[in-house]
Motif scaffolding. Structure first.
Motif, PDB file in Angstrom:
ATOM      1  N   SER A 161       0.839  -1.196   0.000  1.00 22.24           N
ATOM      2  CA  SER A 161       0.000   0.000   0.000  1.00 22.24           C
ATOM      3  C   SER A 161       0.872   1.242   0.000  1.00 22.24           C
ATOM      4  O   SER A 161       1.983   1.228   0.546  1.00 22.24           O
ATOM      5  N   LEU A 162       0.361   2.308  -0.617  1.00 23.65           N
ATOM      6  CA  LEU A 162       1.041   3.603  -0.577  1.00 23.65           C
ATOM      7  C   LEU A 162       0.507   4.500   0.530  1.00 23.65           C
ATOM      8  O   LEU A 162       1.210   5.373   1.035  1.00 23.65           O
ATOM      9  N   LEU A 201       2.967   0.507   3.061  1.00 28.06           N
ATOM     10  CA  LEU A 201       3.169  -0.820   3.634  1.00 28.06           C
ATOM     11  C   LEU A 201       3.857  -1.734   2.628  1.00 28.06           C
ATOM     12  O   LEU A 201       3.593  -1.676   1.423  1.00 28.06           O
ATOM     13  N   ILE A 202       4.732  -2.595   3.153  1.00 29.01           N
ATOM     14  CA  ILE A 202       5.376  -3.623   2.327  1.00 29.01           C
ATOM     15  C   ILE A 202       5.268  -4.948   3.096  1.00 29.01           C
ATOM     16  O   ILE A 202       4.948  -4.962   4.289  1.00 29.01           O
ATOM     17  N   LEU A 203       5.548  -6.054   2.396  1.00 24.45           N
ATOM     18  CA  LEU A 203       5.556  -7.340   3.088  1.00 24.45           C
ATOM     19  C   LEU A 203       6.686  -8.216   2.587  1.00 24.45           C
ATOM     20  O   LEU A 203       7.229  -8.015   1.506  1.00 24.45           O
ATOM     21  N   TRP A 204       7.037  -9.188   3.385  1.00 26.87           N
ATOM     22  CA  TRP A 204       7.979 -10.235   3.009  1.00 26.87           C
ATOM     23  C   TRP A 204       7.706 -11.428   3.920  1.00 26.87           C
ATOM     24  O   TRP A 204       6.965 -11.315   4.899  1.00 26.87           O
ATOM     25  N   SER A 205       8.259 -12.585   3.621  1.00 28.92           N
ATOM     26  CA  SER A 205       7.990 -13.765   4.439  1.00 28.92           C
ATOM     27  C   SER A 205       9.282 -14.480   4.786  1.00 28.92           C
ATOM     28  O   SER A 205      10.293 -14.384   4.067  1.00 28.92           O
ATOM     29  N   LEU A 206       9.264 -15.215   5.888  1.00 25.36           N
ATOM     30  CA  LEU A 206      10.433 -15.944   6.374  1.00 25.36           C
ATOM     31  C   LEU A 206      10.004 -17.312   6.865  1.00 25.36           C
ATOM     32  O   LEU A 206       8.971 -17.462   7.524  1.00 25.36           O
ATOM     33  N   GLY A 246       1.367 -20.814   6.274  1.00 27.93           N
ATOM     34  CA  GLY A 246       1.854 -22.180   6.114  1.00 27.93           C
ATOM     35  C   GLY A 246       3.157 -22.384   6.864  1.00 27.93           C
ATOM     36  O   GLY A 246       3.216 -22.190   8.088  1.00 27.93           O
ATOM     37  N   ASP A 247       4.210 -22.765   6.142  1.00 32.07           N
ATOM     38  CA  ASP A 247       5.505 -22.970   6.802  1.00 32.07           C
ATOM     39  C   ASP A 247       6.299 -21.675   6.903  1.00 32.07           C
ATOM     40  O   ASP A 247       7.470 -21.677   7.274  1.00 32.07           O
ATOM     41  N   HIS A 248       5.674 -20.537   6.566  1.00 31.08           N
ATOM     42  CA  HIS A 248       6.307 -19.218   6.664  1.00 31.08           C
ATOM     43  C   HIS A 248       5.454 -18.288   7.527  1.00 31.08           C
ATOM     44  O   HIS A 248       4.270 -18.547   7.757  1.00 31.08           O
ATOM     45  N   ILE A 249       6.079 -17.223   7.978  1.00 34.58           N
ATOM     46  CA  ILE A 249       5.363 -16.112   8.607  1.00 34.58           C
ATOM     47  C   ILE A 249       5.478 -14.913   7.664  1.00 34.58           C
ATOM     48  O   ILE A 249       6.566 -14.617   7.139  1.00 34.58           O
ATOM     49  N   ILE A 250       4.360 -14.243   7.423  1.00 32.30           N
ATOM     50  CA  ILE A 250       4.341 -13.064   6.557  1.00 32.30           C
ATOM     51  C   ILE A 250       4.441 -11.823   7.438  1.00 32.30           C
ATOM     52  O   ILE A 250       3.611 -11.603   8.317  1.00 32.30           O
ATOM     53  N   PHE A 251       5.483 -11.042   7.197  1.00 28.53           N
ATOM     54  CA  PHE A 251       5.688  -9.804   7.950  1.00 28.53           C
ATOM     55  C   PHE A 251       5.227  -8.619   7.099  1.00 28.53           C
ATOM     56  O   PHE A 251       5.638  -8.476   5.945  1.00 28.53           O
ATOM     57  N   VAL A 252       4.388  -7.788   7.668  1.00 28.04           N
ATOM     58  CA  VAL A 252       3.964  -6.548   7.018  1.00 28.04           C
ATOM     59  C   VAL A 252       4.567  -5.388   7.796  1.00 28.04           C
ATOM     60  O   VAL A 252       4.450  -5.322   9.027  1.00 28.04           O
ATOM     61  N   GLY A 253       5.238  -4.484   7.086  1.00 28.73           N
ATOM     62  CA  GLY A 253       5.878  -3.363   7.747  1.00 28.73           C
ATOM     63  C   GLY A 253       5.453  -2.032   7.176  1.00 28.73           C
ATOM     64  O   GLY A 253       5.184  -1.911   5.974  1.00 28.73           O
ATOM     65  N   GLU A 254       5.370  -1.035   8.040  1.00 24.25           N
ATOM     66  CA  GLU A 254       5.089   0.333   7.604  1.00 24.25           C
ATOM     67  C   GLU A 254       6.414   1.035   7.325  1.00 24.25           C
ATOM     68  O   GLU A 254       7.308   1.061   8.169  1.00 24.25           O
ATOM     69  N   VAL A 255       6.552   1.597   6.152  1.00 27.95           N
ATOM     70  CA  VAL A 255       7.797   2.258   5.758  1.00 27.95           C
ATOM     71  C   VAL A 255       7.922   3.577   6.516  1.00 27.95           C
ATOM     72  O   VAL A 255       7.075   4.458   6.397  1.00 27.95           O
ATOM     73  N   VAL A 256       9.005   3.700   7.287  1.00 28.29           N
ATOM     74  CA  VAL A 256       9.219   4.932   8.052  1.00 28.29           C
ATOM     75  C   VAL A 256      10.354   5.769   7.446  1.00 28.29           C
ATOM     76  O   VAL A 256      10.501   6.949   7.778  1.00 28.29           O
TER      77      VAL A 256
END
Length: 325
Positions: A43-44, A48-53, A126-136
């Motif tokens: 999102s702008l 917001l951005i996301l990635w998974s680990l 599933g076998d990952h966690i999705i992290f969502v972060g707010e760009v600061v």
């Protein structure tokens, strides 16, 4: 990983992505980072951005507990860095100097882009966690990004629309299009140097000898004859005699096939002047291309030239001004 999962992973690898390194600082004060290509914008407003680990990652606990992380979009020449952070065998931060961001998270320099984020949401995936972060905070540059596709790193090549239709273009091509294009570039680059060579009164065979010695000085007469024949140049005893008479080469050992042939100072200076013309023409020819595209072009041509020594060609040229006289 079973066979079906491996096939699925290969299918997912058909999607080309950028490459990122996500970093954070653990509760114990230890800097951590992991390579990831699961990065995506969300999102702008808000930004917001996301990635998974993977839950099995040794860095999983640190990222799950962290309030901040940074996503670094790697530049095209940072593939080694990507490999270093893809393994948990060692911590690359143990040998790196880093800048600090929010909450003292480590920041990597010289990336194509970098985003400092506050951890906002965490979702089961599933076998990952999705992290969502707010760009600061963020930074970006015009540096081309590193790409990943089919299990391999790659570089970005701009796709420009042709000004001709395929039909009209096809009519103008020779039967062997690749050779035609390579030849046009080759003759375009050497045109001015060829004119200068003719002014100096050098034959094709004489220029071939000077070029070989410019690549690697101190060759034997027999080696010069052999490589000259492989290139289609009629290099013979008279060719060397004429060059020696002109003061461009010296021959140590007379007519012996193993005698050594070297450039004189005049010969070396003349070749440097010719190489300067070639380099100027090369720069002019490559001017419409981006630096990243030039690097890709050279890499691809290097693959085609890999058998050059087996075919009798000399090694890749070395700069004349760095060779011993």
């Amino acid at each position: 990983m079973n066979n079906e999962q491996r096939i699925l992973r290969n299918a997912l690898g058909s999607f080309a992505t950028g490459v990122t390194i996500v970093t954070t600082r653990g509760e114990d004060g230890k800097d951590l980072g992991r390579t990831a290509n699961s990065f995506s914008s969300v999102s702008l407003d808000p930004p917001l951005i996301l990635w998974s680990l993977s839950k099995t990652s040794s860095a999983f606990a640190a990222f799950k507990q962290s309030n901040y992380f940074a996503v670094h979009i790697l530049a095209a020449d940072q593939d080694t860095l990507s490999g270093a952070f893809a393994s948990s065998a060692a911590n690359p931060f143990d040998h790196m100097e880093v800048k600090r961001g929010h909450d003292d998270i480590p920041l990597i320099e010289d990336c194509a882009a970098r985003f400092e984020c506050r951890t906002t949401y965490q979702y089961e995936g599933g076998d990952h966690i999705i992290f969502v972060g707010e760009v600061v905070d963020f930074q970006h540059s015009s540096t081309p990004p590193l790409l990943f596709h089919g299990g391999q790193y790659g570089r970005l090549v701009s796709h420009q629309k042709s000004e001709y239709s395929f039909a009209s273009r096809a009519e103008s091509l020779t039967p062997d299009d690749f050779i035609y294009l390579i030849s046009r570039v080759f003759y375009k680059i050497r045109e001015e140097a060829v004119g200068e060579r003719k002014k100096r009164g050098w034959s094709d065979a004489q220029y071939a000898v000077l070029t070989l010695l410019g690549h690697e000085d101190g060759r034997s007469r027999d080696e010069i004859y052999r490589i000259g024949r492989a290139r289609g140049d009629e290099v013979d005893h008279q060719t060397l005699e004429d060059l020696e008479h002109r003061g461009l080469i010296t021959q140590q050992g007379g007519a012996d096939p193993d005698s050594t042939v070297r450039l004189t100072e005049s010969g070396r200076r003349a070749m440097i002047e010719i190489v300067a013309l070639l380099k100027a023409s090369e720069a002019q020819c490559l001017a419409p291309m981006h630096d990243n595209e030039i690097r890709i072009l050279k890499q691809l041509l290097s693959k085609l030239a890999i058998d050059e020594q087996r075919q009798g060609w000399p090694p890749i040229p070395k700069p004349l001004d760095r060779q011993a006289p």
